[in-house]
Design a protein around this motif. Structure first.
Motif, mmCIF file in Angstrom:
data_model
loop_
_atom_site.group_PDB
_atom_site.id
_atom_site.type_symbol
_atom_site.label_atom_id
_atom_site.label_comp_id
_atom_site.label_asym_id
_atom_site.label_seq_id
_atom_site.Cartn_x
_atom_site.Cartn_y
_atom_site.Cartn_z
ATOM 1 N N VAL C 167 11.805 -1.390 4.678
ATOM 2 C CA VAL C 167 11.857 -0.714 3.384
ATOM 3 C C VAL C 167 11.314 0.704 3.509
ATOM 4 O O VAL C 167 10.552 1.017 4.422
ATOM 5 C CB VAL C 167 11.078 -1.491 2.297
ATOM 6 N N ALA C 168 11.718 1.533 2.546
ATOM 7 C CA ALA C 168 11.385 2.952 2.649
ATOM 8 C C ALA C 168 9.979 3.270 2.154
ATOM 9 O O ALA C 168 9.496 4.373 2.334
ATOM 10 C CB ALA C 168 12.410 3.767 1.858
ATOM 11 N N SER C 170 5.672 2.156 1.670
ATOM 12 C CA SER C 170 4.620 1.647 2.554
ATOM 13 C C SER C 170 4.334 0.171 2.265
ATOM 14 O O SER C 170 3.283 -0.184 1.748
ATOM 15 C CB SER C 170 3.356 2.484 2.365
ATOM 16 N N HIS C 171 5.333 -0.647 2.559
ATOM 17 C CA HIS C 171 5.178 -2.086 2.347
ATOM 18 C C HIS C 171 5.706 -2.843 3.543
ATOM 19 O O HIS C 171 6.643 -2.396 4.208
ATOM 20 C CB HIS C 171 5.961 -2.540 1.105
ATOM 21 N N ASN C 173 7.677 -6.194 4.428
ATOM 22 C CA ASN C 173 8.607 -6.946 3.604
ATOM 23 C C ASN C 173 9.431 -7.852 4.510
ATOM 24 O O ASN C 173 10.034 -7.377 5.464
ATOM 25 C CB ASN C 173 9.491 -5.914 2.875
ATOM 26 N N HIS C 316 4.215 -6.891 0.687
ATOM 27 C CA HIS C 316 2.793 -6.552 0.625
ATOM 28 C C HIS C 316 2.604 -5.102 1.045
ATOM 29 O O HIS C 316 3.277 -4.649 1.967
ATOM 30 C CB HIS C 316 1.953 -7.470 1.525
ATOM 31 N N PRO C 317 1.696 -4.404 0.377
ATOM 32 C CA PRO C 317 1.453 -3.016 0.778
ATOM 33 C C PRO C 317 0.896 -2.935 2.199
ATOM 34 O O PRO C 317 0.251 -3.867 2.682
ATOM 35 C CB PRO C 317 0.391 -2.525 -0.217
ATOM 36 N N ILE C 318 1.172 -1.827 2.838
ATOM 37 C CA ILE C 318 0.574 -1.533 4.143
ATOM 38 C C ILE C 318 -0.390 -0.376 3.965
ATOM 39 O O ILE C 318 0.004 0.706 3.527
ATOM 40 C CB ILE C 318 1.642 -1.113 5.178
ATOM 41 N N GLU C 319 -1.640 -0.641 4.309
ATOM 42 C CA GLU C 319 -2.632 0.418 4.184
ATOM 43 C C GLU C 319 -2.443 1.408 5.322
ATOM 44 O O GLU C 319 -2.232 1.024 6.463
ATOM 45 C CB GLU C 319 -4.033 -0.185 4.235
ATOM 46 N N ASN C 320 -2.506 2.674 4.981
ATOM 47 C CA ASN C 320 -2.425 3.698 6.020
ATOM 48 C C ASN C 320 -3.337 4.831 5.605
ATOM 49 O O ASN C 320 -2.941 5.741 4.893
ATOM 50 C CB ASN C 320 -0.990 4.190 6.174
#
Lengths: 502, 311, 328
Positions: C167-168, C170-171, C173, C316-320
């Motif tokens: 996905v485009a 920050s998740h 998926n 789910h979000p991806i922390e960066n």
């Protein structure tokens, strides 16, 4: 550290008040209506041309924000549908089936680019016809439309990699019927995979929101797509029924209510038509006490007030763990106060117009039902415009699982809040619905997320987020939310038949 | 007889090992922060916002090369932002090193502009406790209305939360009447979870303001980090009834960004916070950009830098 | 082998002829006592929730082969039997779908082992039901192999049909198949064992539970197969097998609101139409296998498993934070 004798949670005085009177009073910042050219009348897009309807009938489409007429569009009758289907059949046999897949893909790429180029115009048309805030059509609907075409364009010449050991073949002519909540986006969700897989299309937009699809017809015409590959015809339920009933259609793709979805399954029984049904929902959004509370509250707000709540996957049921229940409700109420309801064309508007009088009446009916059932209603104190169809963002507390507002899809900015104590209890409550489209979970604990996401019976589960969409990501329901998937690799299958290679 | 002890939220927080701060989801908070930037602020709302922003500025000079002359010039600017534009407010305060407090105090006498002084071994905070206390007392005795202290980030990152808490509490005591701004130096804390916890520690230890940055570390203030801190202030208010101030500092030099911050403040804490008693911008070049925008709104003509004094 | 097939209590005079053929009761009796040991005749009951009840309706029918030989008395299942079976399937559903896929694979393999052990009995039953010896041996062998085939798929089809979606935003998926729930199946009517196994195996390999209506005319293997299931670690309720008439039961298979999917294997247009109509009540996934020759390679495939799977997408979000990059 010795915790003895101390209640290990910080008490909150939930009666204190923050003041947000000024938060909704920004000076108007309207988008220019002149960005969109809307013709006074639109005909049916059949065989690459705009053709007058055989029905000789037209109907008005209005701006739900002020009830003014925007244009009038043709009403396709059964003869018009027949004409569109034969155009699609011809195009299938004559051009589309024979065309090398990579060329097919290039046409779709071309559409994607043209949508991107005309994004501003499309956004304005969408907001005028549909009532959704310009911020959403500009930042969400239209960009995702372009992305969707772009994603599926690339699949056209790669299908043999998608289904190992099978020969994937198109079905033929797809009849597609879409709703009024995301008019152009739903058109893209339908048309893009159908074309990429080699099918031709007869698409009917909803009667209250035909304009953006007709703009897309203009784009398709400009893109020089072979005539008849995509046909866009307007009309109401009768037109939809004529499509569903047409003998020469191989595939029905429908997004809309569960009620109509069931009728479609019934009507096409005994035929060889394949169906994809993307129907209603009553999604549970679940907040645990260890959640990132402020982001969870924001997720709840987006979950139910995005697009006025006209979202099949809206998080319309909220379950909050008891220990943070009061805090969450207080924060939701505060957030409601800062939501700007009004003119959809204003760039600051958060909640635009309800799509139609009929839908507004339905929502009002449920507000009455909720109060009658004993739930406590809270609405933000915002003013509403005097013309047009508007509804204040509304939450209900003191809701019972058996209440109709907790069971039935309202399709409006109305949230039913319940509390829960344990994981098992909330899983059971969340799954206690005939629907199964989406769900949300908010907790900081990874292992709990996976427990929840695997047990929730829904096609899309958002953990620590909500209402996220992407062309690469399959979307669709369990149970009475329908079947088939749209988006991603899985979204190809509903438009294909898989032949054994042996 | 059982002794009845008062259990305050601060005590609970401390007893729990400072572990009660809610978690922050990075993607969610950044999405939310970005949403404020979608507000389109026009016309009278814009003019009011620009005026308010001016009035919230802590005009700052914190250089090794600061001289009395420089500070005096800055103080003049603080009181006379643009004399050709009648009806402009003053800035909220000037912010200087302790050695310059006396000069600034004198220069600003009677203007209502406050004198803020950094203290406690600014910017690193790597000084002995006694030095930090005397640093603070020196500034207060010289007339500082506000003290901008830095927390011991090293100790915080080691998990020595009691140390950080106690240090803030003792500086607060040393401040006497002066209001205490606690600089978290969020660029060194890195994660939002840590920012949130440091915010809570600071407030429970007695901060009157929490502040993002010294301006010496990148990144300085950002909208998401400020949003985390505003959320902490809001929760603290509902726990204690006390209204704590917020000061993003560093990196805010454009009017448009300042307006985004005000929108965020307006929609998170509401109008009670929309004044310079509870919100400040730590900035030096922002003032001129605000002035340029105000002139543009007034005259309809885009402005050039040379028409605005650089002090 | 103890394969006599008739409830002794319901022997009619007409049946005695075939009993002679099947049960080999010695004609010569002295003082009513058989000269050889009297065989115990098998009772063909239905299989619900891991138990072998008689049909609640008390009705029976006589299964015959094409030569008109009476083979057995078989339960004529009723809608209430179906209702009980759905309850059993639903309550088994959570546990079965929650099992490790590996474990489901082992259990399917165990079914194959047990079937292998009772090969002779199945061959015998198939021969009675009109198969030649060779055909019977072939069918039993294929059935065993089919179970092994799906035993192997249990922990693999998910990998083929899952995606991590780029996905485009920050998740993170991903999309995975999950069982649709309770599946009602009307098994191929012309195949006593292979058709039955071929429709059950992909459904349960995918973590569904099912209620199956066996072949009306060739029910013997179905009931014996239930015994195999019962002795091979398949939890009760995962597979429920009824015997009875399509004409009586099909509509209940189609309209039960607690059934998620329906499989029908006959080419009977009116029944197919009825099933889609009634299935629409709760939007059942209606699957028709009326063109599959179960004896060929087309009779098995992971695509058949997917017919009773749902795709679930999880975000789910991806922390960066801090712009950190991975190390290469």
């Amino acid at each position: 550290m010795n915790h003895k004798g101390i209640n290990m949670s910080i008490p909150r005085n939930n009666t204190l008040k923050l003041k947000f009177d000024s938060a909704r009073k920004y000076a108007p910042a309207p988008e220019s209506r002149a960005a969109a050219k809307i013709d006074p009348r639109y005909d049916l897009f059949i065989n690459g041309k705009f053709e007058k309807p055989l029905s000789k009938k037209y109907f008005d489409t209005i701006n739900p924000a002020n009830e003014e007429k925007l244009s009038e569009v043709a009403e396709a009758n059964a003869a018009d549908v027949d004409k569109a289907v034969s155009a699609a059949r011809n195009a299938y046999n004559k051009y589309w089936k024979k065309m090398p897949p990579k060329e097919r893909g290039k046409y779709i790429f071309r559409i994607a680019r043209m949508v991107q180029e005309r994004a501003r115009e499309l956004a304005v048309v969408e907001t005028l016809d549909c009532g959704k805030p310009i911020r959403e059509s500009r930042d969400f609907d239209i960009p995702v439309v372009g992305n969707h075409f772009f994603y599926y364009a690339g699949w056209a010449d790669k299908l043999e990699y998608a289904f190992p050991n099978r020969n994937a073949q198109p079905l033929g002519v797809a009849g597609q019927i879409i709703p009024w909540n995301f008019p152009l986006l739903m058109a893209a969700w339908k048309i893009a995979p159908a074309l990429a897989t080699g099918n031709t299309v007869v698409l009917k937009p909803a009667e209250t929101t035909p304009l953006s699809a007709l703009k897309l017809a203009e784009i398709i015409q400009e893109a020089d797509l072979p005539p008849g590959v995509v046909n866009i015809i307007t009309g109401a339920g009768a037109t939809g029924a004529a499509i569903v009933n047409h003998h020469d259609i191989n595939k029905i793709a429908f997004t809309g209510s569960t009620e109509v979805g069931k009728i479609i399954q019934r009507v096409i029984s005994g035929t060889n038509k394949k169906a994809t049904l993307e129907l209603g929902g009553k999604a549970a959004n679940i907040i645990f006490d260890d959640a990132p509370i402020d982001q969870a509250v924001e997720g709840v707000i987006n979950g139910i007030f995005f697009n006025q709540g006209h979202v099949c996957c809206a998080g319309s049921r909220l379950y909050v763990q008891e220990s943070v229940f009061k805090e969450v409700v207080r924060k939701i109420k505060d957030r409601l106060e800062t939501l700007i309801v009004g003119n959809p064309m204003d760039k600051n508007t958060d909640i635009g117009a309800i799509n139609s009088k009929q839908q507004l009446d339905t929502i009002h009916k449920y507000l009455k039902i909720g109060q009658k059932e004993g739930a406590e209603m809270y609405q933000s104190s915002c003013d509403l415009p005097t013309k047009g169809f508007y509804c204040r963002p509304t939450i209900f507390t003191n809701v019972a699982q058996s209440n109709r507002i907790a069971q039935e899809e309202i399709f409006g900015p109305v949230l039913a809040i319940q509390s829960f104590r344990t994981d098992d209890e909330v899983i059971e409550k969340a799954n206690n619905t005939p629907y199964g489209l989406s769900a949300g979970v908010w907790t900081d604990k990874g292992s709990k997320i996976f427990n929840m996401t695997t047990k929730l019976r829904a096609g899309v589960v958002w953990a620590n987020t909500f209402n996220q969409f992407d062309p690469t990501s399959p979307f669709g329901g369990y149970k009475e939310s329908g079947y088939g998937r749209e988006g991603g690799l899985h979204g190809l299958l509903p438009y294909l038949t898989l032949q054994s290679i042996s | 007889m059982a002794v009845k002890t008062t259990v305050t939220p601060g005590l609970i927080f401390r007893q729990a090992g400072f572990n009660l701060s809610p978690r922050v989801d990075q993607v969610g908070i950044e999405e939310r922060a970005a949403r404020f930037t979608k507000r389109s602020i026009k016309k009278e709302t814009k003019v009011n916002g620009l005026m308010l922003a001016l009035n919230m500025i802590d005009l700052t000079t914190l250089e090794g090369k600061d001289s009395e002359g420089k500070v005096k010039q800055m103080c003049y600017k603080a009181m006379h932002l643009l004399d050709t534009y009648p009806g402009l407010p003053t800035v909220a305060a000037v912010c200087v090193y302790p050695s310059m407090v006396k000069t600034a105090k004198k220069a600003l006498e009677g203007s209502g502009v406050k004198v803020a002084s950094v203290a406690t071994g600014f910017p690193s905070g790597q000084e002995p406790h006694s030095v930090k206390i005397s640093d603070t007392k020196f500034a207060v005795q010289n007339g500082a209305d506000e003290i901008d202290m830095v927390i011991s980030r090293g100790k915080f990152l080691e998990g020595e939360y009691n140390f950080v808490f106690d240090e803030i509490a003792s500086i607060k005591e040393a401040c006497g009447e002066a209001r205490l701004k606690v600089i978290l130096e969020t660029g060194e804390l890195v994660t939002y979870d840590k920012v949130r916890r440091a915010s809570d520690i600071a407030m429970y230890a007695g901060a009157d303001f929490i502040k993002t940055s010294t301006g010496k570390v990148t990144p300085a203030a950002t909208m998401p980090v400020t949003l985390v801190m505003l959320g902490a202030i809001r929760d603290f208010y509902f726990s204690t009834g006390k209204k704590i101030g917020m000061k993003p500092a560093g990196g805010i030099s454009k009017s448009k960004l300042a307006l985004h911050y005000l929108v965020m403040l307006n929609e998170i804490l509401g109008e009670d916070w929309m004044n310079n008693h509870l919100f400040r911008f730590g900035a030096s070049s922002l003032a001129n950009d605000l002035l340029m925008q105000l002139m543009k709104e007034k005259t309809g003509v885009y402005q050039g830098k040379d028409y605005f004094s650089i002090d | 082998m103890a394969n006599s097939t008739i409830k002794t209590s319901s022997i009619s005079s007409n049946q005695k002829k075939s009993i002679k053929a099947i049960g080999k009761i010695d004609k010569e009796q002295s003082n009513g006592v058989p000269s050889k040991r009297l065989e115990i005749l098998k009772t063909y009951k239905i299989y619900i929730g891991g138990a072998f009840p008689r049909t609640e309706s008390g009705r029976y029918y006589i299964a015959e082969n094409s030569k008109g030989e009476k083979l057995a008395n078989v339960c004529l299942g009723s809608r209430k039997d179906f209702r009980e079976a759905v309850v059993a399937a639903r309550s088994a559903s959570g546990g079965w779908s929650g099992r490790a896929a590996f474990n489901r694979g082992q259990i399917l393999y165990r079914i194959a082992e047990m079937l292998e052990g009772r090969k002779a009995q199945f061959i015998d039953e198939l021969v009675k039901q009109d198969s030649s010896k060779q055909e019977a041996e072939n069918e039993v062998g294929l059935s065993i192999d089919r179970l092994i085939y799906y035993a192997g798929w249990c922990d693999k089809f998910q990998q083929l049909n899952s995606t991590v979606n780029p996905v485009a935003s920050s998740h993170f998926n991903f999309s995975v198949p999950e069982p649709t729930g309770v599946v009602s199946i009307i098994a191929p009517q012309d195949s006593s064992l292979l058709g039955l196994v071929s429709v059950i195996a992909p459904v349960i390999a995918g973590g569904n539970t099912c209620v199956v209506l066996a072949s009306y005319s060739r029910p013997l293997c179905a009931v014996t197969f239930a015994e195999v299931l019962n002795s091979s670690d398949v939890p009760g309720g995962v597979v429920n097998i009824l015997t009875g008439k399509i004409s009586e039961l099909a509509s209940y298979f189609a309209d039960h609101m607690d059934v998620n999917a329906l499989i029908f294997c006959e080419h009977q247009p009116d029944i197919k139409k009825m099933m889609q109509e009634k299935g629409s009540l709760n939007l059942k996934r209606v699957v028709f296998y009326d063109k599959i020759n179960w004896l060929t390679g087309d009779g098995q495939s992971p695509y058949l498993i997917m017919d009773t799977q749902e795709i679930k997408t999880t975000w789910h979000p991806i922390e960066n934070i801090g712009g950190g990059k991975s190390g290469y």
